[in-house]
Scaffold this motif. Sequence first.
Motif, PDB file in Angstrom:
ATOM      1  N   SER A  71       0.810  -1.221   0.000  1.00 26.49           N
ATOM      2  CA  SER A  71       0.000   0.000   0.000  1.00 26.49           C
ATOM      3  C   SER A  71       0.849   1.279   0.000  1.00 26.49           C
ATOM      4  N   LYS A  72       1.888   1.320   0.826  1.00 27.61           N
ATOM      5  CA  LYS A  72       2.699   2.552   0.888  1.00 27.61           C
ATOM      6  C   LYS A  72       3.368   2.803  -0.448  1.00 27.61           C
ATOM      7  N   LYS A  73       3.951   1.740  -1.011  1.00 25.40           N
ATOM      8  CA  LYS A  73       4.655   1.850  -2.296  1.00 25.40           C
ATOM      9  C   LYS A  73       3.714   2.348  -3.402  1.00 25.40           C
ATOM     10  N   GLY A  75       1.339   4.467  -3.011  1.00 22.67           N
ATOM     11  CA  GLY A  75       0.845   5.823  -2.739  1.00 22.67           C
ATOM     12  C   GLY A  75      -0.417   5.851  -1.903  1.00 22.67           C
ATOM     13  N   LEU A  76      -0.670   4.748  -1.201  1.00 25.43           N
ATOM     14  CA  LEU A  76      -1.917   4.627  -0.448  1.00 25.43           C
ATOM     15  C   LEU A  76      -1.692   4.799   1.056  1.00 25.43           C
ATOM     16  N   GLU A  77      -0.626   5.558   1.422  1.00 27.82           N
ATOM     17  CA  GLU A  77      -0.294   5.675   2.852  1.00 27.82           C
ATOM     18  C   GLU A  77      -1.399   6.375   3.646  1.00 27.82           C
ATOM     19  N   GLY A  78      -2.235   7.158   2.972  1.00 25.03           N
ATOM     20  CA  GLY A  78      -3.322   7.849   3.677  1.00 25.03           C
ATOM     21  C   GLY A  78      -4.501   6.948   3.986  1.00 25.03           C
TER      22      GLY A  78
END
Length: 112
Positions: A71-73, A75-78
């Motif tokens: 997820s972070k990779k 762009g879904l860190e939010g």
Amino acid sequence: MDCIFCKIIKGEIPSEKVYEDDDMIMIKDIAPQAKLHFLAIPKKHFADVTEMTEEDVSLVGRMLKTIGGLSKKLGLEGGFRLVSNKGADAMQSVPHLHIHVLGGEKMSDKMC
Ligand code: 5GP
Ligand code: ZN
């Protein structure tokens, strides 16, 4: 079998692949419904959650963990929303199980 997602998995239809392993691929949805919209698709063909076998329980479990790990990779860190449609009422259009991964922006508090 005349299945769009099986053809994408075999490379017969082009897609923007962001991830692949033995279980699944993840691609960008061709008609995004959020700033970021991916589809997690198992390489094994089955129509939807009602067709899952015992073996598919661990497959889908691994898929969820993989989505979380990526997820972070991606762009879904939010945060992100997972959706898997089944049947006509849910407007499922491709009868090969897939998990929509939506995010990259603040979404509505209404689910539909
Ligand atoms: P469903 O409506 O079955 O839950 O979701 C199917 C999704 O697949 C839709 O969001 C649609 O935009 C996407 N889709 C359909 N055909 C293609 C395709 O050829 N390539 C990609 N990347 N997405 C597709
Ligand atoms: Zn298929």
